[in-house]
Motif scaffolding. Structure first.
Motif, PDB file in Angstrom:
ATOM      1  N   SER A  22      -4.829   6.003  -0.230  1.00  0.00           N
ATOM      2  CA  SER A  22      -3.669   6.555  -0.938  1.00  0.00           C
ATOM      3  C   SER A  22      -2.592   6.933   0.072  1.00  0.00           C
ATOM      4  O   SER A  22      -2.883   7.157   1.263  1.00  0.00           O
ATOM      5  CB  SER A  22      -4.051   7.799  -1.750  1.00  0.00           C
ATOM      6  N   THR A  32      -4.114   0.693   1.041  1.00  0.00           N
ATOM      7  CA  THR A  32      -4.642  -0.363   0.181  1.00  0.00           C
ATOM      8  C   THR A  32      -5.626   0.245  -0.816  1.00  0.00           C
ATOM      9  O   THR A  32      -6.250   1.259  -0.528  1.00  0.00           O
ATOM     10  CB  THR A  32      -5.352  -1.459   1.017  1.00  0.00           C
ATOM     11  N   ARG A  33      -5.755  -0.427  -1.981  1.00  0.00           N
ATOM     12  CA  ARG A  33      -6.777   0.012  -2.949  1.00  0.00           C
ATOM     13  C   ARG A  33      -8.115  -0.667  -2.679  1.00  0.00           C
ATOM     14  O   ARG A  33      -9.096  -0.393  -3.349  1.00  0.00           O
ATOM     15  CB  ARG A  33      -6.297  -0.280  -4.374  1.00  0.00           C
ATOM     16  N   GLU A  50       6.706  -1.175  -2.807  1.00  0.00           N
ATOM     17  CA  GLU A  50       5.801  -0.350  -3.629  1.00  0.00           C
ATOM     18  C   GLU A  50       5.564   1.000  -2.950  1.00  0.00           C
ATOM     19  O   GLU A  50       5.558   2.051  -3.587  1.00  0.00           O
ATOM     20  CB  GLU A  50       4.483  -1.119  -3.801  1.00  0.00           C
ATOM     21  N   ILE A  51       5.410   0.960  -1.640  1.00  0.00           N
ATOM     22  CA  ILE A  51       5.148   2.187  -0.874  1.00  0.00           C
ATOM     23  C   ILE A  51       6.401   3.069  -0.815  1.00  0.00           C
ATOM     24  O   ILE A  51       6.332   4.281  -1.018  1.00  0.00           O
ATOM     25  CB  ILE A  51       4.647   1.816   0.550  1.00  0.00           C
TER      26      ILE A  51
HETATM   27  N1  LIG Z   1      13.813  -4.348   4.699  1.00  0.00           N
HETATM   28  C1  LIG Z   1      12.896  -3.481   5.101  1.00  0.00           C
HETATM   29  O1  LIG Z   1      13.200  -2.461   5.719  1.00  0.00           O
HETATM   30  C2  LIG Z   1      11.454  -3.738   4.777  1.00  0.00           C
HETATM   31  C3  LIG Z   1      10.472  -2.910   5.322  1.00  0.00           C
HETATM   32  C4  LIG Z   1       9.153  -3.162   5.001  1.00  0.00           C
HETATM   33  C5  LIG Z   1       8.823  -4.216   4.180  1.00  0.00           C
HETATM   34  N2  LIG Z   1       9.801  -5.004   3.669  1.00  0.00           N
HETATM   35  C6  LIG Z   1       9.473  -6.113   2.753  1.00  0.00           C
HETATM   36  O2  LIG Z   1       8.821  -5.571   1.596  1.00  0.00           O
HETATM   37  C7  LIG Z   1       7.970  -6.593   1.045  1.00  0.00           C
HETATM   38  C8  LIG Z   1       6.586  -6.019   0.824  1.00  0.00           C
HETATM   39  O3  LIG Z   1       6.671  -4.970  -0.149  1.00  0.00           O
HETATM   40  P1  LIG Z   1       5.731  -4.949  -1.463  1.00  0.00           P
HETATM   41  O4  LIG Z   1       6.305  -3.972  -2.417  1.00  0.00           O
HETATM   42  O5  LIG Z   1       5.502  -6.350  -1.929  1.00  0.00           O
HETATM   43  O6  LIG Z   1       4.340  -4.466  -0.883  1.00  0.00           O
HETATM   44  P2  LIG Z   1       3.896  -3.194   0.018  1.00  0.00           P
HETATM   45  O7  LIG Z   1       4.533  -1.958  -0.514  1.00  0.00           O
HETATM   46  O8  LIG Z   1       4.069  -3.526   1.456  1.00  0.00           O
HETATM   47  O9  LIG Z   1       2.326  -3.189  -0.248  1.00  0.00           O
HETATM   48  C9  LIG Z   1       1.832  -3.092  -1.547  1.00  0.00           C
HETATM   49  C10 LIG Z   1       0.337  -2.869  -1.453  1.00  0.00           C
HETATM   50  O10 LIG Z   1       0.080  -1.555  -0.940  1.00  0.00           O
HETATM   51  C11 LIG Z   1      -1.101  -1.038  -1.544  1.00  0.00           C
HETATM   52  N3  LIG Z   1      -0.730   0.158  -2.308  1.00  0.00           N
HETATM   53  C12 LIG Z   1       0.454   0.467  -2.871  1.00  0.00           C
HETATM   54  N4  LIG Z   1       0.405   1.692  -3.463  1.00  0.00           N
HETATM   55  C13 LIG Z   1      -0.849   2.157  -3.260  1.00  0.00           C
HETATM   56  C14 LIG Z   1      -1.510   3.361  -3.616  1.00  0.00           C
HETATM   57  N5  LIG Z   1      -0.892   4.349  -4.298  1.00  0.00           N
HETATM   58  N6  LIG Z   1      -2.809   3.525  -3.258  1.00  0.00           N
HETATM   59  C15 LIG Z   1      -3.446   2.556  -2.545  1.00  0.00           C
HETATM   60  N7  LIG Z   1      -2.858   1.383  -2.183  1.00  0.00           N
HETATM   61  C16 LIG Z   1      -1.583   1.192  -2.536  1.00  0.00           C
HETATM   62  C17 LIG Z   1      -1.646  -2.135  -2.438  1.00  0.00           C
HETATM   63  O11 LIG Z   1      -2.480  -2.905  -1.582  1.00  0.00           O
HETATM   64  P3  LIG Z   1      -3.755  -3.751  -2.148  1.00  0.00           P
HETATM   65  O12 LIG Z   1      -3.152  -4.844  -3.008  1.00  0.00           O
HETATM   66  O13 LIG Z   1      -4.426  -4.250  -0.920  1.00  0.00           O
HETATM   67  O14 LIG Z   1      -4.591  -2.777  -2.942  1.00  0.00           O
HETATM   68  C18 LIG Z   1      -0.391  -2.927  -2.788  1.00  0.00           C
HETATM   69  O15 LIG Z   1      -0.629  -4.265  -3.191  1.00  0.00           O
HETATM   70  C19 LIG Z   1       8.015  -7.748   2.027  1.00  0.00           C
HETATM   71  O16 LIG Z   1       8.986  -8.696   1.583  1.00  0.00           O
HETATM   72  C20 LIG Z   1       8.481  -7.087   3.314  1.00  0.00           C
HETATM   73  O17 LIG Z   1       9.102  -7.988   4.201  1.00  0.00           O
HETATM   74  C21 LIG Z   1      11.103  -4.789   3.966  1.00  0.00           C
END
Ligand SMILES: NC(=O)c1ccc[n+]([C@@H]2O[C@H](COP(=O)([O-])OP(=O)(O)OC[C@H]3O[C@@H](n4cnc5c(N)ncnc54)[C@H](OP(=O)(O)O)[C@@H]3O)[C@@H](O)[C@H]2O)c1
Length: 173
Positions: A83, A68-69, A107-108
């Protein structure tokens, strides 16, 4: 060190919708548990919150590392990192010679693709609506090394395939 992405994606590369996963495939959940149990798991803050909303707690029997940031972010029993690179370092310290898993979300995964050497992709054989996507696997970079099919049945609405990809060239950290 093995740094692996584990992900399930539809034919159109959907992995999520409304901050959750838009299918229920119990055997894929078991596969995920079997692969990741005992290993550090790294996840984005949004994915972490969707896991807690679904399970009521972080993933058991694994070090949960949240990226998280937000420098004030806290989650009981979890490591918080600012990070992805730092999160991988934490995972490495926690579990020196073993495998570290990047478990999403979108995003990750996008940032982790250049940092990992294995991808476990469950390809779900359906076109599913969603708002979060996994990038197409570039076969210039990734070689398929294993596959196993799973048929649809009463518990599994869709058929799917467990795929393992290995990076063709070594990673240099
Ligand atoms: N099908 C699958 O295998 C699978 C697996 C996992 C998840 N999912 C789905 O994926 C979705 C969530 O994905 P998403 O893209 O919305 O979010 P995410 O990747 O889970 O999280 C994004 C958050 O991570 C933090 N972040 C990202 N890059 C960063 C960096 N370089 N440095 C610091 N913090 C960083 C930020 O948090 P902050 O906003 O707190 O700063 C950002 O808002 C959900 O629908 C979930 O169910 C699916």
């Amino acid at each position: 060190m093995r740094i692996s992405i584990i992900v399930a994606a539809s034919e159109n590369n959907v992995i999520g919708r409304d901050n959750s996963i838009p299918w229920h495939l119990p055997d894929d959940l078991k596969y995920f548990r079997k692969r990741t149990e005992g290993h550090p798991v790294i996840m984005g803050r949004k994915n972490f919150e969707s896991i807690v909303a679904a399970l009521g707690n972080p993933l058991p029997n694994r070090s949960n590392i949240i990226v998280t940031r937000d420098s004030a972010y806290e989650a009981v029993g979890c490591l918080v990192s600012s990070s992805l690179q730092e999160a991988i370092m934490y995972g490495h310290k926690d579990n020196d010679k073993e495998e570290i898993f990047i478990i999403g979300g979108g995003e990750i995964y996008r940032q982790a693709l250049d940092l990992c050497n294995y991808i476990y992709l469950t390809r779900i054989h359906a076109w599913i609506a969603g708002d979060i996507f996994f990038p197409a696997v570039d076969t210039n970079v990734w070689e398929e090394v294993e596959r196993e099919d799973h048929l649809a049945d009463t518990a599994h609405k869709f058929s799917f395939t467990y795929l393992t990809y290995k990076r063709k060239n070594r990673l240099h950290f």
